[in-house]
Design a protein around this motif. Structure first.
Motif, PDB file in Angstrom:
ATOM      1  N   GLY A  92       4.118  24.458 -19.829  1.00  0.00           N
ATOM      2  CA  GLY A  92       3.585  25.769 -20.249  1.00  0.00           C
ATOM      3  C   GLY A  92       3.987  26.763 -19.301  1.00  0.00           C
ATOM      4  N   ASP A 121       3.660  22.629 -26.190  1.00  0.00           N
ATOM      5  CA  ASP A 121       2.791  21.533 -25.466  1.00  0.00           C
ATOM      6  C   ASP A 121       2.743  20.130 -25.980  1.00  0.00           C
ATOM      7  N   VAL A 177       1.671  18.969 -19.028  1.00  0.00           N
ATOM      8  CA  VAL A 177       1.583  19.927 -20.246  1.00  0.00           C
ATOM      9  C   VAL A 177       1.562  21.255 -19.597  1.00  0.00           C
TER      10      VAL A 177
END
Length: 358
Positions: free
Chosen positions: A38, A109, A34
């Motif tokens: 990002g 996310d 995650v």
């Protein structure tokens, strides 16, 4: 001869250990993935590609053109095409602004977290519907955020906004490869340490063998960087076919394999440290001069020598000049290597003080 064989094997095992560590930390750790996703979203090329995809999914050009032609007077019907292009351009510009917003980042996310959990479920043995349909990146929530900003109602039918990352027929191969890398990670790391220690221990000339151990780590790190570059070129070409998506594909590969590059650089740095220690312990005139110069501190004030080494390491780590992939473990390894080096040099300096070289 045996020492060279052991150190050559250590070089190969180091590559396997690096790949295993990368797979376990960056590919199989959901939180880490995650974070990586990002980072991907902050890349301009990926932002542009994502914005183009979302705007295309949101604005169905043929459908918009048909509706405009129906709604416009016959004399203005030729304007349907240019108006559709304007709507698409507006959606693309809006998508780029939306992507930079915090609300979009949170949705992004969560989308990547769900997709990664699908991948882990398949890798860990889920052979049901999920394995047959593959891993899907569901961008419909992102479409909703964009539609709300533009003020339109997105379609919710078919595969609109759903990107198939891995097909069901390729997941079995991916599962086997990733599980193998994960399973051999710790075993290969332990074997690497054993091979390095044994390669130095059985050598008749241990300082030279220590330099060989450093060379093994340096070569392994360089090979990983070369393979990453070559494999990246192949993968990017296959995915983008030198098209408009090539910058985004290159950025994705670079970011997704960033940890692998960090591991390779860490191996190179550790190799250089071992090589430097081997040189200092060697019999060259320069090495003897260094030992004679540092002998008063090494022999009479070892605590000061340790403090200086720790201070130098701290400056290098804080300055970003020394890679710390693995966090505290990397720093601990640096400290152990530095401490062992100081003890070895102190022992050699003591012996040379008692029996000076002729």
């Amino acid at each position: 001869m045996l020492s060279r064989v052991l150190l050559s094997l250590a070089c190969l095992v180091a590559i396997v250990a690096a790949l295993g560590a990368w797979a376990d930390r960056q590919l199989l750790n959901t939180d880490e993935w995650v974070t990586t996703s990002g980072t991907l979203l902050r890349d301009p090329a990926i932002q542009s590609a994502t914005a183009a995809y979302l705007s295309d999914q949101l604005v169905d050009a043929p459908q918009v053109t048909a509706r405009l032609r129906e709604g416009l007077p016959p004399r203005l019907a030729p304007l349907a095409g240019p108006l559709t292009a304007g709507v698409g351009e507006l959606a693309d510009r809006t998508a780029k602004r939306v992507i930079a917003s915090g609300a979009f980042g949170k949705v992004w996310d969560e989308t990547n977290r769900r997709a990664h959990e699908q991948l882990l479920a398949v890798i860990n043995g889920d052979s049901g519907v999920l394995a047959s349909r593959g891993v899907i990146l569901d961008l419909r929530p992102e479409l909703g955020v964009l539609a709300e900003r533009i003020g339109v109602t997105p379609g919710r039918t078919g595969d609109q906004g759903r990107v198939r990352v891995l097909r069901g027929d390729t997941l079995d191969s991916v599962r086997k490869a990733v599980k193998l890398l994960r399973d051999v990670r710790w075993g290969s790391l332990a074997l690497l340490v054993i091979l390095l220690v044994a390669g130095v221990a059985v050598a008749p000339n241990r300082p030279r063998a220590l330099g060989g151990a450093g060379a093994a780590l340096i070569i392994a790190g360089l090979l990983i960087l070369v393979v990453r570059r070559v494999a990246g070129t192949y993968v990017v070409d296959q995915v983008s076919a030198h098209g408009a998506g090539q910058p985004a594909a290159e950025a994705t590969w670079r970011i997704a394999t960033s940890l692998l590059a960090d591991i390779a650089v860490t191996g190179i740095v550790l190799g250089l440290v071992l090589a430097a220690g081997a040189w200092l312990a060697g019999g060259t005139g320069w090495a003897r001069s260094v030992r004679r110069f540092t002998a008063p501190v090494l022999v009479d004030h070892p605590e000061l020598a340790f403090a200086v080494v720790v201070a130098v390491l701290a400056l290098l780590v804080l300055g970003g000049l020394l890679p710390t992939v693995g966090g505290g473990w990397a720093v601990l390894i640096y400290l152990l290597l530095a401490g062992a080096g100081v003890l070895a040099l102190r022992r050699t300096a003591e012996q040379e003080r008692i029996t000076p070289a002729g």
